[in-house]
Motif scaffolding. Structure first.
Motif, PDB file in Angstrom:
ATOM      1  N   GLU A 158     -18.424  -2.867  -1.265  1.00 35.19           N
ATOM      2  CA  GLU A 158     -18.823  -2.525   0.112  1.00 35.19           C
ATOM      3  C   GLU A 158     -18.700  -3.742   1.025  1.00 35.19           C
ATOM      4  OE1 GLU A 158     -22.707  -0.883   2.506  1.00 35.19           O
ATOM      5  OE2 GLU A 158     -22.676  -0.537   0.338  1.00 35.19           O
ATOM      6  N   PHE A 159     -19.129  -4.906   0.520  1.00 35.60           N
ATOM      7  CA  PHE A 159     -19.067  -6.098   1.377  1.00 35.60           C
ATOM      8  C   PHE A 159     -17.626  -6.451   1.740  1.00 35.60           C
ATOM      9  CE2 PHE A 159     -18.521 -10.612   2.114  1.00 35.60           C
ATOM     10  CZ  PHE A 159     -19.261 -10.717   3.277  1.00 35.60           C
ATOM     11  N   TYR A 160     -16.793  -6.667   0.731  1.00 32.96           N
ATOM     12  CA  TYR A 160     -15.412  -7.088   1.030  1.00 32.96           C
ATOM     13  C   TYR A 160     -14.568  -5.936   1.567  1.00 32.96           C
ATOM     14  CZ  TYR A 160     -16.200 -11.633  -1.180  1.00 32.96           C
ATOM     15  OH  TYR A 160     -16.660 -12.894  -1.494  1.00 32.96           O
ATOM     16  N   GLY A 161     -15.004  -4.702   1.303  1.00 34.90           N
ATOM     17  CA  GLY A 161     -14.303  -3.537   1.855  1.00 34.90           C
ATOM     18  C   GLY A 161     -14.300  -3.542   3.376  1.00 34.90           C
ATOM     19  N   GLN A 162     -15.247  -4.275   3.964  1.00 33.62           N
ATOM     20  CA  GLN A 162     -15.300  -4.364   5.425  1.00 33.62           C
ATOM     21  C   GLN A 162     -14.055  -5.037   6.004  1.00 33.62           C
ATOM     22  OE1 GLN A 162     -19.589  -4.962   7.004  1.00 33.62           O
ATOM     23  NE2 GLN A 162     -19.500  -6.172   5.141  1.00 33.62           N
ATOM     24  N   SER A 163     -13.296  -5.720   5.163  1.00 33.90           N
ATOM     25  CA  SER A 163     -12.038  -6.319   5.629  1.00 33.90           C
ATOM     26  C   SER A 163     -10.982  -5.248   5.891  1.00 33.90           C
ATOM     27  CB  SER A 163     -11.508  -7.294   4.573  1.00 33.90           C
ATOM     28  OG  SER A 163     -11.139  -6.559   3.395  1.00 33.90           O
ATOM     29  N   GLY A 164     -11.167  -4.068   5.298  1.00 38.96           N
ATOM     30  CA  GLY A 164     -10.136  -3.037   5.384  1.00 38.96           C
ATOM     31  C   GLY A 164      -8.953  -3.322   4.472  1.00 38.96           C
ATOM     32  N   ARG A 165      -9.069  -4.360   3.631  1.00 41.94           N
ATOM     33  CA  ARG A 165      -7.916  -4.781   2.815  1.00 41.94           C
ATOM     34  C   ARG A 165      -8.162  -4.722   1.322  1.00 41.94           C
ATOM     35  NH1 ARG A 165      -6.708 -10.259   6.157  1.00 41.94           N
ATOM     36  NH2 ARG A 165      -6.020  -9.303   8.102  1.00 41.94           N
ATOM     37  N   LEU A 166      -9.333  -4.272   0.911  1.00 38.87           N
ATOM     38  CA  LEU A 166      -9.610  -4.262  -0.523  1.00 38.87           C
ATOM     39  C   LEU A 166      -8.778  -3.160  -1.165  1.00 38.87           C
ATOM     40  CD1 LEU A 166     -11.537  -6.039  -2.113  1.00 38.87           C
ATOM     41  CD2 LEU A 166     -13.233  -4.204  -1.982  1.00 38.87           C
ATOM     42  N   ASP A 167      -7.971  -3.528  -2.135  1.00 41.35           N
ATOM     43  CA  ASP A 167      -7.099  -2.561  -2.806  1.00 41.35           C
ATOM     44  C   ASP A 167      -7.475  -2.539  -4.279  1.00 41.35           C
ATOM     45  OD1 ASP A 167      -5.128  -1.083  -3.970  1.00 41.35           O
ATOM     46  OD2 ASP A 167      -3.515  -2.518  -3.552  1.00 41.35           O
ATOM     47  N   LEU A 168      -8.134  -1.486  -4.711  1.00 41.60           N
ATOM     48  CA  LEU A 168      -8.584  -1.407  -6.108  1.00 41.60           C
ATOM     49  C   LEU A 168      -7.879  -0.294  -6.859  1.00 41.60           C
ATOM     50  CD1 LEU A 168     -12.378  -2.062  -5.452  1.00 41.60           C
ATOM     51  CD2 LEU A 168     -10.694  -3.662  -6.391  1.00 41.60           C
ATOM     52  N   GLY A 169      -6.786   0.212  -6.281  1.00 37.35           N
ATOM     53  CA  GLY A 169      -6.052   1.297  -6.935  1.00 37.35           C
ATOM     54  C   GLY A 169      -5.139   0.782  -8.033  1.00 37.35           C
ATOM     55  N   ASP A 170      -4.850   1.599  -8.994  1.00 38.87           N
ATOM     56  CA  ASP A 170      -3.814   1.360 -10.002  1.00 38.87           C
ATOM     57  C   ASP A 170      -3.888  -0.030 -10.643  1.00 38.87           C
ATOM     58  OD1 ASP A 170      -1.724   2.023 -11.592  1.00 38.87           O
ATOM     59  OD2 ASP A 170      -0.160   1.651 -10.102  1.00 38.87           O
ATOM     60  N   LEU A 171      -5.000  -0.295 -11.327  1.00 35.97           N
ATOM     61  CA  LEU A 171      -5.181  -1.609 -11.958  1.00 35.97           C
ATOM     62  C   LEU A 171      -4.355  -1.753 -13.234  1.00 35.97           C
ATOM     63  CD1 LEU A 171      -9.072  -1.866 -11.575  1.00 35.97           C
ATOM     64  CD2 LEU A 171      -7.370  -3.165 -10.316  1.00 35.97           C
ATOM     65  N   ASP A 172      -3.781  -0.641 -13.687  1.00 37.51           N
ATOM     66  CA  ASP A 172      -3.163  -0.675 -15.019  1.00 37.51           C
ATOM     67  C   ASP A 172      -1.654  -0.922 -15.014  1.00 37.51           C
ATOM     68  OD1 ASP A 172      -5.629  -0.224 -16.281  1.00 37.51           O
ATOM     69  OD2 ASP A 172      -5.495   1.898 -15.741  1.00 37.51           O
ATOM     70  N   THR A 173      -1.059  -1.045 -13.817  1.00 35.34           N
ATOM     71  CA  THR A 173       0.386  -1.292 -13.791  1.00 35.34           C
ATOM     72  C   THR A 173       0.700  -2.598 -13.083  1.00 35.34           C
ATOM     73  OG1 THR A 173       0.271   0.964 -12.895  1.00 35.34           O
ATOM     74  CG2 THR A 173       2.394   0.229 -13.700  1.00 35.34           C
ATOM     75  N   PRO A 174       0.595  -3.722 -13.809  1.00 36.84           N
ATOM     76  CA  PRO A 174       0.871  -5.007 -13.172  1.00 36.84           C
ATOM     77  C   PRO A 174       2.347  -5.186 -12.822  1.00 36.84           C
ATOM     78  CG  PRO A 174       0.533  -5.284 -15.536  1.00 36.84           C
ATOM     79  CD  PRO A 174       0.247  -3.839 -15.226  1.00 36.84           C
ATOM     80  N   ALA A 175       2.588  -6.033 -11.827  1.00 39.60           N
ATOM     81  CA  ALA A 175       3.966  -6.377 -11.483  1.00 39.60           C
ATOM     82  C   ALA A 175       4.603  -7.120 -12.662  1.00 39.60           C
ATOM     83  CB  ALA A 175       3.978  -7.259 -10.248  1.00 39.60           C
ATOM     84  N   ALA A 176       5.931  -6.960 -12.819  1.00 43.57           N
ATOM     85  CA  ALA A 176       6.618  -7.586 -13.956  1.00 43.57           C
ATOM     86  C   ALA A 176       6.791  -9.086 -13.743  1.00 43.57           C
ATOM     87  CB  ALA A 176       7.976  -6.928 -14.181  1.00 43.57           C
ATOM     88  N   THR A 177       7.120  -9.482 -12.510  1.00 38.96           N
ATOM     89  CA  THR A 177       7.341 -10.908 -12.239  1.00 38.96           C
ATOM     90  C   THR A 177       6.818 -11.242 -10.851  1.00 38.96           C
ATOM     91  OG1 THR A 177       9.527 -10.464 -11.305  1.00 38.96           O
ATOM     92  CG2 THR A 177       9.449 -11.105 -13.636  1.00 38.96           C
TER      93      THR A 177
END
Ligand SMILES: [Zn+2]
Length: 283
Positions: A253-272
């Motif tokens: 809730e606190f950092y969500g006030q930035s409008g930038r918190l992205d907590l979706g799809d934690l299971d597919t990391p970028a390859a590089t």
């Protein structure tokens, strides 16, 4: 138990830490910009540091299923070094970046006039960029430091609900509790707060606007003390929902006030990242 560590310096930690944190339930972290333990010699070195806080480090965290966001600022200690002052002019460019969820850590180290100036200027930046602010409170002369920090916060005109006052303890919690600011507690292995002392504070003051972090860095610290605090809460009779509120929903809730918190799809990391993986040689 899902855990969001709202203050941890992962740049100083190893992949072993990421593995142990992920296994303990840490799914998200915020890494505030701070000092390196030795003085920086020019503002240009902040550019590489900030770039890694929004580039390489989130990529590295993602390899372990941990979502990483950052806060950027000129830290209180280096606010006293004129060589670092030009970084204030670099900040606006970083405060527009997606991965940056607050201005921080700002505030006082030794409570000097130079710190006054940097603190006020950066609260103004937070207001101007519509971002929350993470306020570090001094490790020495703590009560006076917190009182003075709150005065500067009030003077800045920032909404107290967008300010997290960090590194609090049994004495300073009382000063912040009724200000509307959020309250941060750093749990350390042998100084400041412990899980047991934190539980007592939660019993006294409740779970509203209370955040718990490890503040783990290059010093003696432990990134699993968020988990240990959650377990101590359960043993003391708090519910799973109470633990989830303190260790997940409050920081969201606190950092969500930035409008930038992205907590979706934690299971597919970028390859590089920029052509590099965490495997040496870039494969
Ligand atoms: Zn810190």
């Amino acid at each position: 138990m899902r855990i969001f560590d709202p203050h941890i310096h992962m740049t100083s930690r190893t992949t072993d830490d990421y593995e142990r944190m992920a296994a303990a339930g840490v799914r998200a972290v915020v890494e505030p910009a701070f000092w390196l333990g030795q003085p920086r010699t020019s503002a240009a070195t902040f550019v590489d540091y900030f770039d890694s806080l929004i580039g390489w480090e989130p990529f590295r965290a993602g390899q372990f299923g941990v979502r990483h966001h950052a806060t950027v600022a000129l830290n209180p200690k280096e606010a006293n070094d004129p060589r670092c002052h030009p970084v204030l002019d670099l900040l606006p460019r970083y405060l527009d970046k997606d991965g940056v969820v607050a201005v921080g850590e700002i505030g006082y180290d030794s409570m000097t006039p130079a710190e006054d100036a940097a603190f006020a200027a950066q609260l103004a930046l937070a207001v101007g960029h519509d971002l929350p602010a993470l306020v570090h409170t001094p490790h020495r002369d703590k009560a006076r430091g917190v009182e003075r920090s709150l005065a500067v916060v009030t003077e800045s005109g920032i909404d107290p609900g967008r300010v997290l006052v960090d590194h609090l303890n049994e004495v300073t919690v009382k000063l912040v509790r009724d200000t509307g600011c959020w309250l941060g507690f750093s749990i350390y292995p042998d100084t400041k707060m412990t899980p047991g002392r934190m539980v007592e504070l939660l019993k006294t003051y409740g779970t509203e606007r209370m955040l718990v972090n490890s503040a783990a860095d290059w010093g003696r610290s432990d990134p699993l003390l968020t988990r240990a605090t959650g377990e101590a809460m359960l043993l003391a009779g708090f519910t799973d929902d109470d633990v989830d509120r303190v260790l997940w929903r409050n920081p969201v809730e606190f950092y969500g006030q930035s409008g930038r918190l992205d907590l979706g799809d934690l299971d597919t990391p970028a390859a590089t990242f920029a052509g590099n993986s965490i495997l040496r040689g870039g494969e």
